[in-house]
Design a protein around this motif. Structure first.
Motif, PDB file in Angstrom:
ATOM      1  N   LEU A 102     -37.975 -23.122  65.586  1.00 46.36           N
ATOM      2  CA  LEU A 102     -37.450 -21.919  66.227  1.00 46.36           C
ATOM      3  C   LEU A 102     -36.703 -22.255  67.514  1.00 46.36           C
ATOM      4  O   LEU A 102     -35.676 -21.643  67.818  1.00 46.36           O
ATOM      5  CB  LEU A 102     -38.601 -20.948  66.513  1.00 46.36           C
ATOM      6  CG  LEU A 102     -39.275 -20.319  65.284  1.00 46.36           C
ATOM      7  CD1 LEU A 102     -40.433 -19.419  65.699  1.00 46.36           C
ATOM      8  CD2 LEU A 102     -38.266 -19.531  64.449  1.00 46.36           C
ATOM      9  N   ARG A 103     -37.236 -23.230  68.268  1.00 48.16           N
ATOM     10  CA  ARG A 103     -36.558 -23.611  69.513  1.00 48.16           C
ATOM     11  C   ARG A 103     -35.182 -24.213  69.229  1.00 48.16           C
ATOM     12  O   ARG A 103     -34.181 -23.868  69.879  1.00 48.16           O
ATOM     13  CB  ARG A 103     -37.430 -24.620  70.267  1.00 48.16           C
ATOM     14  CG  ARG A 103     -36.856 -25.011  71.638  1.00 48.16           C
ATOM     15  CD  ARG A 103     -37.816 -25.905  72.399  1.00 48.16           C
ATOM     16  NE  ARG A 103     -38.055 -27.183  71.710  1.00 48.16           N
ATOM     17  CZ  ARG A 103     -39.185 -27.475  71.069  1.00 48.16           C
ATOM     18  NH1 ARG A 103     -40.179 -26.589  71.012  1.00 48.16           N
ATOM     19  NH2 ARG A 103     -39.320 -28.645  70.481  1.00 48.16           N
ATOM     20  N   MET A 111     -31.651 -32.976  62.278  1.00 48.71           N
ATOM     21  CA  MET A 111     -32.555 -32.308  63.216  1.00 48.71           C
ATOM     22  C   MET A 111     -33.659 -33.285  63.588  1.00 48.71           C
ATOM     23  O   MET A 111     -34.500 -33.649  62.775  1.00 48.71           O
ATOM     24  CB  MET A 111     -33.148 -31.060  62.555  1.00 48.71           C
ATOM     25  CG  MET A 111     -34.198 -30.344  63.385  1.00 48.71           C
ATOM     26  SD  MET A 111     -34.790 -28.887  62.509  1.00 48.71           S
ATOM     27  CE  MET A 111     -36.434 -28.770  63.168  1.00 48.71           C
ATOM     28  N   THR A 112     -33.697 -33.743  64.827  1.00 55.18           N
ATOM     29  CA  THR A 112     -34.689 -34.708  65.287  1.00 55.18           C
ATOM     30  C   THR A 112     -35.600 -34.040  66.299  1.00 55.18           C
ATOM     31  O   THR A 112     -35.139 -33.541  67.330  1.00 55.18           O
ATOM     32  CB  THR A 112     -34.012 -35.928  65.925  1.00 55.18           C
ATOM     33  OG1 THR A 112     -33.111 -36.503  64.984  1.00 55.18           O
ATOM     34  CG2 THR A 112     -35.050 -36.959  66.336  1.00 55.18           C
ATOM     35  N   THR A 113     -36.921 -34.035  65.991  1.00 55.01           N
ATOM     36  CA  THR A 113     -37.880 -33.370  66.876  1.00 55.01           C
ATOM     37  C   THR A 113     -39.013 -34.276  67.305  1.00 55.01           C
ATOM     38  O   THR A 113     -39.728 -33.952  68.247  1.00 55.01           O
ATOM     39  CB  THR A 113     -38.500 -32.149  66.167  1.00 55.01           C
ATOM     40  OG1 THR A 113     -39.281 -32.609  65.059  1.00 55.01           O
ATOM     41  CG2 THR A 113     -37.423 -31.209  65.675  1.00 55.01           C
ATOM     42  N   GLY A 114     -39.217 -35.408  66.623  1.00 54.74           N
ATOM     43  CA  GLY A 114     -40.387 -36.236  66.891  1.00 54.74           C
ATOM     44  C   GLY A 114     -41.647 -35.661  66.292  1.00 54.74           C
ATOM     45  O   GLY A 114     -42.741 -36.171  66.507  1.00 54.74           O
ATOM     46  N   ILE A 115     -41.526 -34.587  65.511  1.00 51.62           N
ATOM     47  CA  ILE A 115     -42.657 -33.911  64.879  1.00 51.62           C
ATOM     48  C   ILE A 115     -42.551 -34.117  63.369  1.00 51.62           C
ATOM     49  O   ILE A 115     -41.451 -34.048  62.807  1.00 51.62           O
ATOM     50  CB  ILE A 115     -42.650 -32.404  65.207  1.00 51.62           C
ATOM     51  CG1 ILE A 115     -42.833 -32.200  66.718  1.00 51.62           C
ATOM     52  CG2 ILE A 115     -43.721 -31.667  64.442  1.00 51.62           C
ATOM     53  CD1 ILE A 115     -42.578 -30.784  67.172  1.00 51.62           C
ATOM     54  N   THR A 116     -43.667 -34.381  62.712  1.00 55.02           N
ATOM     55  CA  THR A 116     -43.649 -34.518  61.254  1.00 55.02           C
ATOM     56  C   THR A 116     -43.360 -33.174  60.628  1.00 55.02           C
ATOM     57  O   THR A 116     -44.103 -32.199  60.824  1.00 55.02           O
ATOM     58  CB  THR A 116     -45.007 -35.046  60.742  1.00 55.02           C
ATOM     59  OG1 THR A 116     -45.284 -36.301  61.364  1.00 55.02           O
ATOM     60  CG2 THR A 116     -44.963 -35.223  59.235  1.00 55.02           C
ATOM     61  N   THR A 174     -26.918 -28.609  62.815  1.00 53.66           N
ATOM     62  CA  THR A 174     -28.264 -28.520  63.398  1.00 53.66           C
ATOM     63  C   THR A 174     -28.870 -27.155  63.109  1.00 53.66           C
ATOM     64  O   THR A 174     -30.061 -27.036  62.773  1.00 53.66           O
ATOM     65  CB  THR A 174     -28.204 -28.744  64.920  1.00 53.66           C
ATOM     66  OG1 THR A 174     -27.616 -30.011  65.180  1.00 53.66           O
ATOM     67  CG2 THR A 174     -29.597 -28.687  65.529  1.00 53.66           C
ATOM     68  N   TYR A 175     -28.048 -26.115  63.221  1.00 52.63           N
ATOM     69  CA  TYR A 175     -28.527 -24.761  62.942  1.00 52.63           C
ATOM     70  C   TYR A 175     -28.992 -24.637  61.496  1.00 52.63           C
ATOM     71  O   TYR A 175     -30.059 -24.063  61.217  1.00 52.63           O
ATOM     72  CB  TYR A 175     -27.425 -23.748  63.249  1.00 52.63           C
ATOM     73  CG  TYR A 175     -27.851 -22.311  63.058  1.00 52.63           C
ATOM     74  CD1 TYR A 175     -28.423 -21.606  64.109  1.00 52.63           C
ATOM     75  CD2 TYR A 175     -27.678 -21.663  61.835  1.00 52.63           C
ATOM     76  CE1 TYR A 175     -28.837 -20.285  63.935  1.00 52.63           C
ATOM     77  CE2 TYR A 175     -28.085 -20.355  61.651  1.00 52.63           C
ATOM     78  CZ  TYR A 175     -28.664 -19.665  62.705  1.00 52.63           C
ATOM     79  OH  TYR A 175     -29.076 -18.364  62.538  1.00 52.63           O
ATOM     80  N   ALA A 176     -28.212 -25.164  60.570  1.00 51.61           N
ATOM     81  CA  ALA A 176     -28.561 -25.075  59.145  1.00 51.61           C
ATOM     82  C   ALA A 176     -29.876 -25.795  58.853  1.00 51.61           C
ATOM     83  O   ALA A 176     -30.719 -25.300  58.104  1.00 51.61           O
ATOM     84  CB  ALA A 176     -27.425 -25.651  58.303  1.00 51.61           C
ATOM     85  N   ALA A 207     -37.400 -23.597  59.331  1.00 46.74           N
ATOM     86  CA  ALA A 207     -38.035 -22.353  59.771  1.00 46.74           C
ATOM     87  C   ALA A 207     -38.358 -21.452  58.581  1.00 46.74           C
ATOM     88  O   ALA A 207     -39.422 -20.814  58.538  1.00 46.74           O
ATOM     89  CB  ALA A 207     -37.130 -21.624  60.766  1.00 46.74           C
ATOM     90  N   GLU A 208     -37.452 -21.400  57.609  1.00 50.31           N
ATOM     91  CA  GLU A 208     -37.700 -20.588  56.419  1.00 50.31           C
ATOM     92  C   GLU A 208     -38.829 -21.174  55.579  1.00 50.31           C
ATOM     93  O   GLU A 208     -39.652 -20.438  55.028  1.00 50.31           O
ATOM     94  CB  GLU A 208     -36.423 -20.472  55.594  1.00 50.31           C
ATOM     95  CG  GLU A 208     -35.370 -19.569  56.248  1.00 50.31           C
ATOM     96  CD  GLU A 208     -34.066 -19.551  55.449  1.00 50.31           C
ATOM     97  OE1 GLU A 208     -33.846 -20.496  54.655  1.00 50.31           O
ATOM     98  OE2 GLU A 208     -33.283 -18.610  55.655  1.00 50.31           O
ATOM     99  N   GLN A 209     -38.862 -22.526  55.448  1.00 46.11           N
ATOM    100  CA  GLN A 209     -39.935 -23.163  54.699  1.00 46.11           C
ATOM    101  C   GLN A 209     -41.296 -22.842  55.317  1.00 46.11           C
ATOM    102  O   GLN A 209     -42.274 -22.580  54.613  1.00 46.11           O
ATOM    103  CB  GLN A 209     -39.739 -24.678  54.665  1.00 46.11           C
ATOM    104  CG  GLN A 209     -38.631 -25.158  53.749  1.00 46.11           C
ATOM    105  CD  GLN A 209     -38.497 -26.673  53.779  1.00 46.11           C
ATOM    106  OE1 GLN A 209     -39.059 -27.335  54.650  1.00 46.11           O
ATOM    107  NE2 GLN A 209     -37.752 -27.219  52.837  1.00 46.11           N
TER     108      GLN A 209
END
Length: 555
Positions: free
Chosen positions: A107-108, A1-6, A127-129, A135-137
């Motif tokens: 979430l997105r 999962m790559t978002t560019g967000i820490t 990616t979903y997992a 999201a759960e964390q």
């Protein structure tokens, strides 16, 4: 999962420093800082002004690089600095979105990968997992509700379309703090977070910091917050070796540890000074013997003088070498406040005779409800009530700097009253030593106290020797407040009237002053909003001039 967000790392998150040093203008600010922060740990950071507390926050946050040493960061950070810049056009919602970026991204991606699963894309499952785990964390579905709750509890603006530029500094700070508390970062770096909070906001902040899973680094002058939240304290104040000290056991453990550390420091310094004094005495004695050896008693032959001289010279050299080798390696210990003996001459007053008696005193527009009280020798009283209750006015009446509109005030003629006002007078261009000595001269000239009974400034441990020749206007707010306190104590008052005495003072001095107030023989009348000080004097008698319950009374 790559978002560019820490993303958060939870149990694997790491934050810390190893042997960090930084200097400014050639002067060391931080020396040898070793710190390890883990999720769930709560570390308070204390120190005098200029000791590098905010600098440490910047280094941990990565906005400032140390001159040497290393910093490790693994996980997400939420930072509340004392200064807060506002970009044009940014809204309350924008500020919240920044702190909830990881939750928003999780979430997105979760939604996008769910669509991919429904379309049969093979990569969507992994990616979903990953997105589901993040999201759960973060408990991402609940993030906005947590922020809304925090906004309400902190008295912050809840309209997310409101422009930050249209809000006061305090309003913007409260919005940012609410967003941080709702974001569930791995680590929270908080620099004086109690600024701009009322009593309810302070209670909520305390509760949230106690309950959060985040690791916390908390810079604060609020001793109550440190007592309630911090599990350990990093002290950046001077130490024997110049390096910070980390004390376990929360704020109480820090106080005991600091006291023991100071005692060891003083003992080590005194031992080195005593040894140097002994060696200096030995050298002086050897020199005296050398002089005597060259001038023997009458009848002594020249050959005897010649025989003794070389040995005496060698003795002088040995002792000089020993003195030169005995360098005092322990720095001079920091100042420690010493309360002078107060309450003398009260044996001239019959027991139970009031030192001060106020009956139905009123000051129009400032103290509208009649107040009556009696101050006896050694008594203790806390004046409570919300802002506007007349606390400062009542103390000024007792100190005879404000005349009541009605009612009577009787102060026994032999009683000396010292009033520490809430605000310092406009700073003078005169030097500290001159201002204090002039004050002592006036006390003696007016017959307030004999000159030999006044308190020398150096005896109080409030100002360093180097500060005594500074102009008062060049002192910091804290140093000016120390001078105010010194001038209040100069006449050895029998009654101490203290209006917000902890304003601008360091945590160390406030602790020392609190202990001194418990021990002094003087009567003490105190008005304060300091939550920890109010806890410390909870056993004293209380008086609310307004008669209405306020936040002070509920504390």
């Amino acid at each position: 999962m790559t978002t560019g967000i820490t993303l958060p790392r939870r149990s694997r998150a790491q934050l810390g420093t190893a042997d960090v040093h930084i200097a400014r203008g050639g002067h060391p600010v931080l020396q040898g800082v070793d710190l390890a922060v883990s999720p769930g740990s709560r570390i308070g950071v204390v120190g005098e002004n200029g000791r590098g507390k905010s600098t440490l926050i910047h280094i941990l946050a990565g906005t400032l690089d140390p001159d040497s040493g290393s910093v490790r960061r693994y996980g997400s950070l939420g930072v509340a600095e004392q200064e807060m810049t506002v970009a044009p056009g940014r809204t309350v919602g924008d500020l919240i979105d920044i702190e909830l970026a990881a939750a928003r991204a999780a979430l997105r991606i979760l939604d996008d990968s769910a669509v991919g699963l429904s379309e049969g894309r093979s990569a969507a499952a992994e990616t979903y997992a990953q997105a589901l785990e993040v999201a759960e964390q973060l408990e991402a579905w609940d993030a906005d509700r947590r922020v809304d709750t925090a906004l309400e509890a902190l008295g912050a603006v809840t309209d997310r379309s409101r422009l930050l530029s249209e809000m006061s500094v305090g309003q913007r700070y409260r919005v940012r703090l609410a967003a941080l508390l709702g974001a569930e970062h791995d680590f929270l770096l908080l620099d004086e977070p109690t600024n701009h909070l009322d009593a309810d906001g302070l209670d909520y902040l305390t509760e949230r910091l106690q309950q959060t899973r985040s690791g916390i680094v908390l810079v604060s002058h609020d001793r109550a917050l440190l007592s309630d939240v911090a599990t350990s304290i990093l002290d950046l104040n001077p130490s024997r070796d110049g390096r910070p000290r980390l004390y376990g056991g929360g704020y109480a453990g820090y106080r005991e540890g600091r006291k023991a550390e100071y005692a060891r420091w003083v003992d080590e310094y005194n031992r080195q000074e005593a040894e140097r004094a002994r060696l200096a005495g030995d050298l002086e004695h050897a020199r005296d013997r050398l002089v005597d050896g060259w001038r023997p008693d009458k009848g002594t032959g020249k050959h005897q003088r010649a025989t003794r001289a070389p040995g005496l010279v060698r003795s002088v050299h040995r002792r000089q070498d020993a003195l030169d080798d005995q360098e005092i390696t322990t720095p001079v210990p920091p100042l420690r406040f010493t309360m002078p003996p107060l309450g003398a001459e009260l044996d001239l007053i019959e027991p139970d005779t009031p030192l001060i008696r106020a009956e139905h005193v009123v000051v129009a527009g400032r103290l509208d409800r009649p107040v009556s009280l009696t101050v006896l020798a050694g008594s203790r009283l806390v004046v409570t009530g919300p802002n506007g209750a007349g606390k400062s006015t009542l103390l000024a009446v007792l100190g005879q700097t404000v005349t009541p509109t009605s009612g009577t005030l009787v102060v026994d003629p032999v009683v000396r009253v010292g009033l520490l006002a809430q605000e310092s007078a406009p700073p003078s261009g005169k030097r500290v030593r001159e201002v204090y000595d002039t004050h002592l001269g006036l006390l003696a000239a007016r017959g307030v106290v004999p000159e030999d009974r006044t308190v020398p400034l150096e005896d109080l441990g409030l100002l360093a020797e180097a500060d005594l020749d500074k102009r008062v206007r060049d002192l910091s707010m804290g140093q000016q407040r120390r001078l105010d306190l010194a001038m209040t104590l100069a006449a050895r008052p029998h009654v101490l009237l203290l209006d917000e005495p902890t304003n601008h003072l360091s945590i160390t001095l406030v602790d020392e002053l609190t202990e001194a107030l418990e021990a002094t023989d003087a009567a003490v009348v105190l008005a304060t909003h300091d939550r920890q000080l109010r806890r410390d004097v909870a056993g004293w008698k209380h008086l609310n001039p307004s008669g209405d319950p306020g936040e002070d009374d509920a504390a």
